[in-house]
Design an enzyme around this catalytic site. Structure first.
Site: not given
Ligand code: SAJ
Length: 450
Positions: A224, A278
């Site tokens: 995780k 996360c």
């Molecule tokens: N972000 C970027 N660039 C990227 C992806 C994300 O700058 O390429 C930023 C987003 O804007 C945000 C942050 O990172 O501010 C997090 O984005 P995220 O897409 O990772 O969203 P989270 O935080 O909800 O991540 C969750 C996580 N899931 C769990 O912990 C169970 C992550 O592991 C998953 O990959 C993500 O959801 C998902 O895409 O499902």
């Protein structure tokens, strides 16, 4: 009750379940198990939340497809009841723990809620019950913290794999897709014994339509925290390439598109920062697992520093853009587009915009904030942007992708647009009258001077 009896009760849904912590994770989990036919008791310390849930009203805001209807259904059918009273746990065969596990300003895990829930659970836990921690925890937390708190309290002792069974099954949910992820994303199922892991698989099979991978607790803890540290490092890489492109006259968005055509490459999206519950936290939980070793981590902390610096990079871009108009940040009026940490979500935890806003205010700017999903920042975008010197786009909400840039530009004075998520095209922004600057594109290229 031994593990075979428990497994049978789980398989025929006679087992009585409980979920401690009815937040973003616990509530949908409780609702899904209730929908599958289990009797579920939800334990929640916030009384107002208990009352809202028992009235069939979903306390989770934002766009969560299906959750409100599902909650109303299972509460109406009395398959899910919420309470703040831990004593009601005494007839529960399976207890899931979904409490928050934040890190503090020194990136040290804060297990106050986890410890409190275990301490309250100990005296009322039914003999032979299965306890499953779903919260994200640092490697070795199950062995060093959770197990001891369930084995002894004061003079009373309990024996693992006799008086209780124990496992760790990390969640993989995402705001906006809570139910979908719970139903369709595979899960690692860590048990303190192989029989416990298999029994946990029998439980989750009732709600998860994807791989359930039985293993031990240390593996579940590592998977995780590693999967989110992986994402943070990948995002940091994309952000560093964005800074390189700005410095050498490139366009990171084009570079990324072409890099990802190379087999085995998956360059992530550069952005104005990394927020949420996360990704900013889990790399530190992973790192915390090494605290008693000689190991000194390099890459994972560096990635956190890079991602945390991105909101401040937006400030630097703004200063350059304003300087071209003979303006400085002091006394200028800046409108920040987006306060949520993710597009089309109301979740503001660890919002990168907060860092940006605090910094702009420290530099003497007057800052207005707009976000269609966040209550305190909703409102008419034109009214908020009126008389602003610049917009800083921090979140790729659909509302901004569809915004009429001409109308916005018309209510601003000699407007600047700083784009932290490549929401807009340079051409559209320029035609609308903005001096446009995008993260990851050199100022010359952004403003069309190259
Ligand atoms: N972000 C970027 N660039 C990227 C992806 C994300 O700058 O390429 C930023 C987003 O804007 C945000 C942050 O990172 O501010 C997090 O984005 P995220 O897409 O990772 O969203 P989270 O935080 O909800 O991540 C969750 C996580 N899931 C769990 O912990 C169970 C992550 O592991 C998953 O990959 C993500 O959801 C998902 O895409 O499902």
């Amino acid at each position: 009750m031994n593990i075979s009896d428990l497994r049978r009760k789980i398989e025929n849904k006679e087992a009585r379940l409980a979920v401690i912590g009815l937040g973003y994770v616990g509530l949908p989990v409780a609702a899904l198990f209730a929908e599958s036919g289990f009797d579920v008791l939800g334990i929640e310390i916030r009384q107002e939340r208990v009352e809202k849930i028992n009235a069939g009203k979903c306390p989770i805001e934002g766009v969560e497809p299906g959750l409100s209807d599902l909650l109303k259904k299972v509460v109406t059918e009395k398959k899910l009841i919420a309470t703040a009273d831990y004593l009601q746990l005494n007839d529960r065969d399976v207890v899931l723990i979904d409490v928050e596990t934040p890190v503090d300003e020194n990136n040290i895990p804060q297990y106050k809620a986890l410890r409190a829930s275990l301490k309250s659970l100990f005296p009322v836990l039914k003999q032979g019950a299965l306890v499953i921690v779903e919260s994200t925890i640092a490697p070795r937390t199950m062995a060093d913290i959770v197990l001891p708190l369930l084995e002894q309290q004061g003079k009373e002792k309990k024996a693992l794999n006799d008086d209780f069974y124990l496992g760790n099954c990390p969640e993989r949910v995402m705001p906006g897709k809570l139910l979908q992820n719970l139903r369709t994303v595979s899960r690692v199922v860590g048990g303190m014994s192989p029989e416990t892991a298999d029994t946990m698989v029998a439980l989750y099979q009732h709600i998860v339509g994807a791989d359930l991978d039985p293993t031990d607790c240390i593996t579940a803890e590592l998977v995780k925290t590693t999967e989110n540290a992986y994402r943070d490092v990948q995002i940091a890489f994309a952000n560093e390439v964005a800074l390189i492109c700005e410095a050498v006259g490139g366009d990171v968005w084009k570079v990324r598109e072409l890099v990802n055509k190379s087999p085995g490459r998956q360059m992530h999206l550069p952005g104005a920062g990394v927020g949420g519950h996360c990704i900013p936290k889990d790399p530190w939980l992973l790192a915390y697992g090494t605290r008693d070793s000689e190991l000194s981590l390099q890459l994972i902390p560096a990635a956190r520093r890079i991602n945390n610096s991105m909101p401040l990079h937006m400030t630097r871009m703004l200063e350059v853009a304003l300087a071209q108009k003979g303006k400085s940040l002091k006394k200028t009026r800046i409108t920040v587009l987006g306060y949520a940490y993710l597009e089309d979500s109301d979740d503001t935890r660890n919002s990168p915009s907060k860092l940006l806003i605090d910094h702009l205010q420290q530099m003497g700017a007057k800052v207005m904030v707009h976000d269609p999903f966040v209550k305190e920042y909703q409102g008419n975008l034109l009214d908020v942007a009126r008389q602003s010197d610049a917009l800083v786009a921090m979140v790729k909400h659909q509302a901004y992708q569809k915004a009429d840039l001409k109308k916005i530009s018309a209510v601003m004075s000699d407007p600047v647009l700083i784009d932290g998520r490549r929401i807009f095209s340079s051409e559209d922004a320029r035609i609308a009258g903005f001096s446009y600057f995008s993260l990851g594109i050199s100022p010359e290229q952004s403003s069309g001077k190259s």
